[in-house]
Motif scaffolding. Structure first.
Motif, short mmCIF file in Angstrom:
data_model
loop_
_atom_site.label_atom_id
_atom_site.label_comp_id
_atom_site.label_asym_id
_atom_site.label_seq_id
_atom_site.Cartn_x
_atom_site.Cartn_y
_atom_site.Cartn_z
N ALA A 16 0.71 -1.13 0.02
CA ALA A 16 0.04 -0.04 0.02
C ALA A 16 0.93 1.18 0.02
O ALA A 16 2.11 1.17 0.41
CB ALA A 16 -0.87 0.04 1.23
N THR A 17 0.23 2.31 -0.65
CA THR A 17 0.86 3.64 -0.49
C THR A 17 0.06 4.57 0.44
O THR A 17 -1.20 4.31 0.41
CB THR A 17 1.28 4.44 -1.92
N ASP A 20 -3.42 4.90 -1.03
CA ASP A 20 -4.64 4.07 -0.67
C ASP A 20 -5.25 4.02 0.49
O ASP A 20 -6.23 3.15 0.74
CB ASP A 20 -3.85 2.65 -0.51
N GLU A 22 -7.61 6.09 2.22
CA GLU A 22 -8.81 5.99 2.68
C GLU A 22 -9.71 4.94 1.86
O GLU A 22 -10.59 4.44 2.51
CB GLU A 22 -9.41 7.35 1.59
N ALA A 23 -9.17 4.04 0.90
CA ALA A 23 -9.82 3.17 0.33
C ALA A 23 -9.57 1.75 1.13
O ALA A 23 -10.47 0.90 1.33
CB ALA A 23 -9.21 2.60 -1.32
N LEU A 24 -8.46 1.93 1.95
CA LEU A 24 -8.32 0.63 2.80
C LEU A 24 -9.16 0.78 4.11
O LEU A 24 -9.69 -0.12 4.61
CB LEU A 24 -6.77 0.63 3.16
N ARG A 55 -7.93 6.59 9.26
CA ARG A 55 -6.86 6.87 8.30
C ARG A 55 -5.41 7.03 9.01
O ARG A 55 -4.26 6.39 8.36
CB ARG A 55 -7.08 8.26 7.44
N ILE A 71 -1.85 -5.17 -0.19
CA ILE A 71 -2.91 -5.05 -0.71
C ILE A 71 -2.99 -6.10 -1.73
O ILE A 71 -2.23 -6.46 -2.49
CB ILE A 71 -3.25 -3.62 -1.33
N GLU A 73 -5.38 -7.10 -4.94
CA GLU A 73 -6.42 -6.60 -6.27
C GLU A 73 -6.99 -7.63 -7.05
O GLU A 73 -6.20 -8.64 -7.42
CB GLU A 73 -5.49 -5.40 -6.77
N ILE A 78 -9.31 -3.10 -4.99
CA ILE A 78 -8.82 -3.46 -3.86
C ILE A 78 -9.89 -4.41 -3.30
O ILE A 78 -11.04 -4.09 -3.07
CB ILE A 78 -8.35 -2.49 -2.68
N CYS A 81 -6.77 -6.85 2.29
CA CYS A 81 -5.30 -6.42 2.92
C CYS A 81 -5.07 -7.17 4.02
O CYS A 81 -5.70 -7.77 4.80
CB CYS A 81 -5.61 -4.86 3.15
#
Length: 184
Positions: A16-17, A20, A22-24, A55, A71, A73, A78, A81
């Motif tokens: 992850a960066t 990513d 918010e999506a995580l 976050r 992550i 995908e 996604i 995780c």
């Protein structure tokens, strides 16, 4: 440490960066809290309300030099995780989430196998550790079928720290589960 994305079948695994985060958070929350989590079997909605993470918590894992947030995908989206953290001779496995509508079809098993492979390859660790809420008997049984064993080592739930949720009962605690990784 190898951080290049790896594709196996229709799944791609990558670190992850910060982009990513918010999506995580959305994935993790959907897997454990609220009504959306009830479509999967990993819900904690009956024992914990409130948030599972935020976050800042996700960014701390992403940015820590001793951990990585892996992550998974499928088709560019996604779907799962997990956190891996290097702790001496062991790796800690946490923050594991699978999109609720995809639970029960073997995706979680594939993710945990990739996490174990990656932890052993990256850090040469001999064991994988995790903590699970003891009230989650069905989840503990799932981990036991994957080679994890209960240790009886218990840790208190962080009552009063809303970052971990709002307990709906007063008997929550964590148990350490361990799996040897030698010979993998």
């Amino acid at each position: 440490m190898d951080t290049a994305p790896r594709t196996t079948g229709e799944l791609t695994y990558r670190d992850a960066t910060p982009a990513d985060a918010e999506a995580l958070v959305a994935l993790i929350e959907s897997a454990y809290r609220g009504d959306s989590s009830r479509t999967g079997w990993t819900t904690e909605a009956d024992i914990l309300a409130g948030q599972r993470t935020d976050r800042q918590g996700v960014l701390e894992v992403i940015e820590s030099p001793l951990s990585r947030l892996l992550i998974t995908e499928r088709d560019g989206g996604i779907v799962a995780c997990c956190q891996l953290e290097h702790r001496d001779e062991a790796a800690y496995f946490g923050m594991f989430a699978v999109r609720p509508g995809m639970q029960g079809a073997g995706l979680g098993r594939r993710v945990i196998e990739e996490a174990e492979r990656l932890a052993q390859q990256s850090w040469g660790v001999r064991e994988m550790h995790m903590t699970v809420i003891t009230a989650r008997e069905e989840l503990i049984a799932w981990y036991e079928r994957r080679g994890y064993r209960r240790t009886g080592k218990l840790f208190p739930f962080p009552y009063g720290d809303e970052r971990f949720g709002l307990p709906q009962r007063d008997d929550l605690r964590f148990e350490l589960l361990v799996k040897p990784l030698q010979g993998r």
